[in-house]
Design a protein around this motif. Structure first.
Motif, PDB file in Angstrom:
ATOM      1  N   GLU A 175      86.237  50.846  -3.189  1.00  0.00           N
ATOM      2  CA  GLU A 175      87.505  51.358  -2.694  1.00  0.00           C
ATOM      3  C   GLU A 175      87.309  52.577  -1.799  1.00  0.00           C
ATOM      4  N   LEU A 176      86.396  53.442  -2.183  1.00  0.00           N
ATOM      5  CA  LEU A 176      86.168  54.648  -1.398  1.00  0.00           C
ATOM      6  C   LEU A 176      85.533  54.336  -0.026  1.00  0.00           C
ATOM      7  N   SER A 177      84.705  53.311   0.025  1.00  0.00           N
ATOM      8  CA  SER A 177      84.014  52.979   1.280  1.00  0.00           C
ATOM      9  C   SER A 177      84.919  52.296   2.287  1.00  0.00           C
ATOM     10  N   GLU A 178      86.065  51.761   1.776  1.00  0.00           N
ATOM     11  CA  GLU A 178      86.951  51.060   2.696  1.00  0.00           C
ATOM     12  C   GLU A 178      87.606  52.004   3.700  1.00  0.00           C
ATOM     13  N   SER A 179      87.727  53.247   3.365  1.00  0.00           N
ATOM     14  CA  SER A 179      88.405  54.209   4.260  1.00  0.00           C
ATOM     15  C   SER A 179      87.493  54.786   5.334  1.00  0.00           C
ATOM     16  N   GLY A 180      86.203  54.485   5.337  1.00  0.00           N
ATOM     17  CA  GLY A 180      85.282  55.054   6.342  1.00  0.00           C
ATOM     18  C   GLY A 180      84.175  54.079   6.694  1.00  0.00           C
ATOM     19  N   GLU A 181      83.268  54.590   7.571  1.00  0.00           N
ATOM     20  CA  GLU A 181      82.163  53.759   8.041  1.00  0.00           C
ATOM     21  C   GLU A 181      80.903  53.998   7.217  1.00  0.00           C
ATOM     22  N   THR A 182      80.989  54.871   6.226  1.00  0.00           N
ATOM     23  CA  THR A 182      79.812  55.224   5.447  1.00  0.00           C
ATOM     24  C   THR A 182      79.585  54.225   4.319  1.00  0.00           C
ATOM     25  N   ARG A 183      78.353  54.127   3.931  1.00  0.00           N
ATOM     26  CA  ARG A 183      77.923  53.301   2.795  1.00  0.00           C
ATOM     27  C   ARG A 183      77.696  54.236   1.609  1.00  0.00           C
ATOM     28  N   ILE A 184      78.227  53.864   0.462  1.00  0.00           N
ATOM     29  CA  ILE A 184      78.154  54.724  -0.730  1.00  0.00           C
ATOM     30  C   ILE A 184      77.276  54.026  -1.767  1.00  0.00           C
ATOM     31  N   THR A 185      76.364  54.783  -2.340  1.00  0.00           N
ATOM     32  CA  THR A 185      75.479  54.239  -3.370  1.00  0.00           C
ATOM     33  C   THR A 185      75.407  55.263  -4.507  1.00  0.00           C
ATOM     34  N   VAL A 186      75.543  54.770  -5.735  1.00  0.00           N
ATOM     35  CA  VAL A 186      75.413  55.621  -6.917  1.00  0.00           C
ATOM     36  C   VAL A 186      74.147  55.194  -7.639  1.00  0.00           C
ATOM     37  N   ILE A 187      73.302  56.188  -7.938  1.00  0.00           N
ATOM     38  CA  ILE A 187      71.979  55.903  -8.500  1.00  0.00           C
ATOM     39  C   ILE A 187      71.813  56.694  -9.778  1.00  0.00           C
ATOM     40  N   ASP A 188      71.217  56.019 -10.765  1.00  0.00           N
ATOM     41  CA  ASP A 188      70.946  56.652 -12.065  1.00  0.00           C
ATOM     42  C   ASP A 188      69.781  57.619 -11.916  1.00  0.00           C
ATOM     43  N   ASP A 189      69.555  58.448 -12.954  1.00  0.00           N
ATOM     44  CA  ASP A 189      68.497  59.437 -12.862  1.00  0.00           C
ATOM     45  C   ASP A 189      67.112  58.830 -12.909  1.00  0.00           C
ATOM     46  N   ASP A 190      67.019  57.525 -13.249  1.00  0.00           N
ATOM     47  CA  ASP A 190      65.711  56.883 -13.196  1.00  0.00           C
ATOM     48  C   ASP A 190      65.536  56.053 -11.926  1.00  0.00           C
ATOM     49  N   GLY A 191      66.467  56.113 -10.974  1.00  0.00           N
ATOM     50  CA  GLY A 191      66.372  55.439  -9.707  1.00  0.00           C
ATOM     51  C   GLY A 191      67.071  54.100  -9.654  1.00  0.00           C
ATOM     52  N   THR A 192      67.722  53.701 -10.787  1.00  0.00           N
ATOM     53  CA  THR A 192      68.405  52.422 -10.805  1.00  0.00           C
ATOM     54  C   THR A 192      69.727  52.549 -10.076  1.00  0.00           C
ATOM     55  N   VAL A 193      70.016  51.567  -9.231  1.00  0.00           N
ATOM     56  CA  VAL A 193      71.260  51.568  -8.478  1.00  0.00           C
ATOM     57  C   VAL A 193      72.374  51.110  -9.408  1.00  0.00           C
ATOM     58  N   LEU A 194      73.375  51.983  -9.594  1.00  0.00           N
ATOM     59  CA  LEU A 194      74.488  51.666 -10.467  1.00  0.00           C
ATOM     60  C   LEU A 194      75.614  51.029  -9.664  1.00  0.00           C
ATOM     61  N   ALA A 195      75.785  51.421  -8.441  1.00  0.00           N
ATOM     62  CA  ALA A 195      76.865  50.851  -7.635  1.00  0.00           C
ATOM     63  C   ALA A 195      76.516  51.032  -6.159  1.00  0.00           C
ATOM     64  N   ASP A 196      76.976  50.103  -5.306  1.00  0.00           N
ATOM     65  CA  ASP A 196      76.724  50.188  -3.858  1.00  0.00           C
ATOM     66  C   ASP A 196      77.892  49.515  -3.152  1.00  0.00           C
ATOM     67  N   SER A 197      78.346  50.148  -2.066  1.00  0.00           N
ATOM     68  CA  SER A 197      79.535  49.659  -1.373  1.00  0.00           C
ATOM     69  C   SER A 197      79.274  48.440  -0.501  1.00  0.00           C
ATOM     70  N   GLU A 198      78.033  48.114  -0.272  1.00  0.00           N
ATOM     71  CA  GLU A 198      77.761  47.017   0.655  1.00  0.00           C
ATOM     72  C   GLU A 198      76.841  45.948   0.042  1.00  0.00           C
ATOM     73  N   ASP A 199      76.333  46.170  -1.136  1.00  0.00           N
ATOM     74  CA  ASP A 199      75.388  45.206  -1.723  1.00  0.00           C
ATOM     75  C   ASP A 199      75.582  45.176  -3.242  1.00  0.00           C
ATOM     76  N   HIS A 200      75.024  44.150  -3.877  1.00  0.00           N
ATOM     77  CA  HIS A 200      75.139  44.020  -5.325  1.00  0.00           C
ATOM     78  C   HIS A 200      74.076  44.880  -5.958  1.00  0.00           C
ATOM     79  N   PRO A 201      74.457  45.785  -6.873  1.00  0.00           N
ATOM     80  CA  PRO A 201      73.503  46.734  -7.441  1.00  0.00           C
ATOM     81  C   PRO A 201      72.358  46.042  -8.170  1.00  0.00           C
ATOM     82  N   ALA A 202      72.639  44.956  -8.836  1.00  0.00           N
ATOM     83  CA  ALA A 202      71.602  44.305  -9.637  1.00  0.00           C
ATOM     84  C   ALA A 202      70.493  43.754  -8.757  1.00  0.00           C
ATOM     85  N   GLU A 203      70.798  43.431  -7.522  1.00  0.00           N
ATOM     86  CA  GLU A 203      69.807  42.836  -6.627  1.00  0.00           C
ATOM     87  C   GLU A 203      69.020  43.891  -5.819  1.00  0.00           C
TER      88      GLU A 203
END
Length: 588
Positions: free
Chosen positions: A71-99
């Protein structure tokens, strides 16, 4: 050699090109860096805003994280990624985190998780996307512990395009500026180069001694002043060179026509200058003396010694020297040193005055006085002796009286003739007797001479041969011409033995008349010929006195001939006879 304006233009354009190129590159780089810094600040602010928007107490609470990020990425041209403290991707605005792979080693993430920094920025090329990306990451802290990372990324494709467009624009501007600069540079460089090249041409001509060269152009400013200065300099040089040349010609003319020899020797003994008179004295071409040592040219010990003494002592010297080769000369040598501007000796000047004739005339004068005294002494002694004899009683003897008076009379006549000849010769030499010009028939004069000497010729049984021509005319004074011929014929009669022949010939030429008196007499030796016309000089002194001669006849003849602008020549062989040739001009 390239023209000056081409070199000026090329140098100017090269300087402008590098200046514009450097400025363009610097400007493009500065704009790029400024834009990237703005983007960095923008991404950092965006990341902080997104972190506040998540409103999380922890990464596991609230609305599902993936949905919030999308939802946050829809308002801009930026890509948002949330990463855990061990480097695991928890969420990404343009890709599936698990992949998505672990992001712990990404530079911007590592700066936060491993290095503990408050933000991480990195830019790298994406092989997948085919363009560069900028990444900005900030830590997610819960109770001041870093629990993860929020990363915001932005495509730099637009920036790259903008920079490329900027570079393209700068290139066009640079080319336009270069073109305009070229046109302006050519105009300016030609305006500068043309007068400079004209000045160079004039300078080259001045160097080649063409002092008439002038700068025709009249540029403005400093170049105009320089052109005017060159023209003034050229005019001054021309004036000075003409003055120097005139002085050189005057000096050369003076030296060339001087009867005295001039020799210029430098301090090393090398001859710098010698005039024509020196060449005549030394019997060779004076032009060949230049550059030679004086000892090679001056083959005279006396003069060499004087030159050496003057060079060593640096004093004026005056002395009389005598040359014996190729001719005999008596010279009055005056030597003086000359110095340069620094006061050091530069060389010497030797002036050689020919006093040969002066010494000869002094000798002749001395001999003349002695001869006059001797010639006067003889008749005076005779008169005195016979007078004393008569006074002592011989006058009572009539025969002796007559004899002695006859001798006294003869000696008085001889003395009278001698004095008259001396006075006559003196007047001729001093040009006190002026010619009374008239047309003279030389044949008539010869006939009168023949009549005068007829008795003497008959007494000695001589044969007198006269010219065949009846009329040979010249301009002159009849009495002087008569005296000339009479003296020569009388001498021929006196010195021709009995039975000899005397001939008088005339040659009528185009502008001259030759009078030739030839005899078969005793002749004259070759050593006596040069002195034959000197006063009181006798070849046969005893016979001359017996004939009543004074020794002045030929001297008078010579002066009378010269007074008619003629000349006299003599050729004789001892024991065979003598030929006198008189050459007189027809017109005075």
């Amino acid at each position: 050699m390239h023209k000056l304006w081409v070199r000026i233009t090329f140098s100017f354009l090269l300087l402008v090109f590098f200046a514009l190129l450097g400025s363009g590159l610097f400007l493009a780089d500065t704009m790029k860096n400024t834009y990237l810094e703005l983007k960095k600040d923008q991404l950092n602010q965006t990341a902080r805003l997104i972190l506040q928007s998540l409103e999380l107490d922890g990464l596991q609470k609230g609305k599902p994280l993936q949905e919030i990020v999308e939802e946050l990425s829809e308002s801009g041209e930026t890509r948002i990624t949330v990463i855990d403290d061990d480097g695991t991707v928890l969420a990404d605005s343009e890709d599936h985190p698990a992949e998505m792979e672990n992001h712990a080693q990404r530079p911007e993430v590592r700066k936060i998780l491993e290095e503990g920094e408050e933000s991480g920025i990195s830019t790298r090329y994406s092989e997948t996307l085919g363009y560069s990306m900028m990444y900005a990451a900030i830590p997610i802290k819960i109770n001041n512990d870093v629990e993860g990372v929020v990363r915001v990324s932005l495509s730099l494709e637009s920036i790259d395009e903008a920079i490329t467009h900027l570079r393209y624009t700068l290139t066009i501007v640079l080319f336009a500026v270069m073109l305009l600069t070229t046109l302006i540079g050519i105009r300016i460089s030609k305006g500068i180069a043309r007068p400079v090249e004209a000045m160079i041409v004039v300078s080259e001509k001045l160097k080649d001694k063409d002092y008439s060269a002038r700068v025709k152009m009249e540029p403005k400013g400093e170049l105009g002043k320089l052109a005017h200065s060159i023209n003034v300099l050229a005019a001054s040089l021309k004036s000075q060179v003409e003055r120097i040349q005139e002085n050189e010609q005057q000096l050369s003319g003076v030296l060339r026509n001087m009867t005295s020899g001039v020799l210029l020797v430098d301090k090393n003994g090398e001859i710098l200058l010698a005039n024509r008179a020196v060449g005549i004295m030394f019997g060779s071409d004076p032009a060949s003396y230049t550059g030679k040592q004086y000892m090679e040219v001056v083959k005279n010990a006396g003069l060499s010694r004087l030159i050496e003494q003057c060079l060593n002592d640096q004093i004026e010297i005056r002395d009389e020297i005598q040359l014996y080769y190729p001719d005999e000369w008596i010279l009055d040598a005056h030597l003086a040193p000359y110095v340069g501007e620094s006061g050091e000796l530069s060389g010497i000047v030797a002036v050689l005055h020919d006093i040969t004739e002066i010494r000869r005339l002094e000798k002749m004068r001395s001999e003349f006085i002695a001869n006059v005294s001797h010639e006067l002494k003889t008749p005076i002694t005779s008169v005195k002796g016979f007078t004393e004899t008569l006074l002592d009683g011989a006058m009572d003897d009539e025969d002796a009286l007559h004899h002695f008076l006859t001798i006294i009379h003869q000696e008085s006549e001889r003395l009278h003739r001698l004095i008259n000849d001396i006075l006559h010769l003196s007047k001729i030499e001093q040009h006190k007797i002026m010619l009374e010009i008239e047309n003279v028939n030389v044949r008539e004069v010869v006939d009168r001479v023949a009549d005068t000497v007829k008795k003497d010729v008959e007494d000695k049984s001589l044969q007198l041969m006269l010219p065949e021509d009846r009329e040979v005319w010249v301009e002159g004074e009849k009495d002087r011409i008569l005296q000339i011929i009479l003296n020569l014929v009388s001498n021929a009669v006196s010195y021709t033995p009995e039975g000899g022949t005397i001939s008088v010939g005339l040659k009528d030429m185009e502008d001259r008349v030759k009078i030739i008196v030839e005899d078969t007499g005793i002749g004259i030796s070759q050593k006596d010929l040069p002195r034959l016309f000197e006063r009181f000089y006798r070849v046969d002194k005893a016979r001359s006195r017996e004939s009543g001669g004074t020794g002045l006849g030929l001297a008078i003849v010579k002066h009378l001939v010269e007074s008619h602008r003629g000349k006299i020549e003599v050729d004789s062989v001892e024991g065979e006879g003598t030929i006198f040739t008189i050459i007189l001009p027809k017109k005075q």
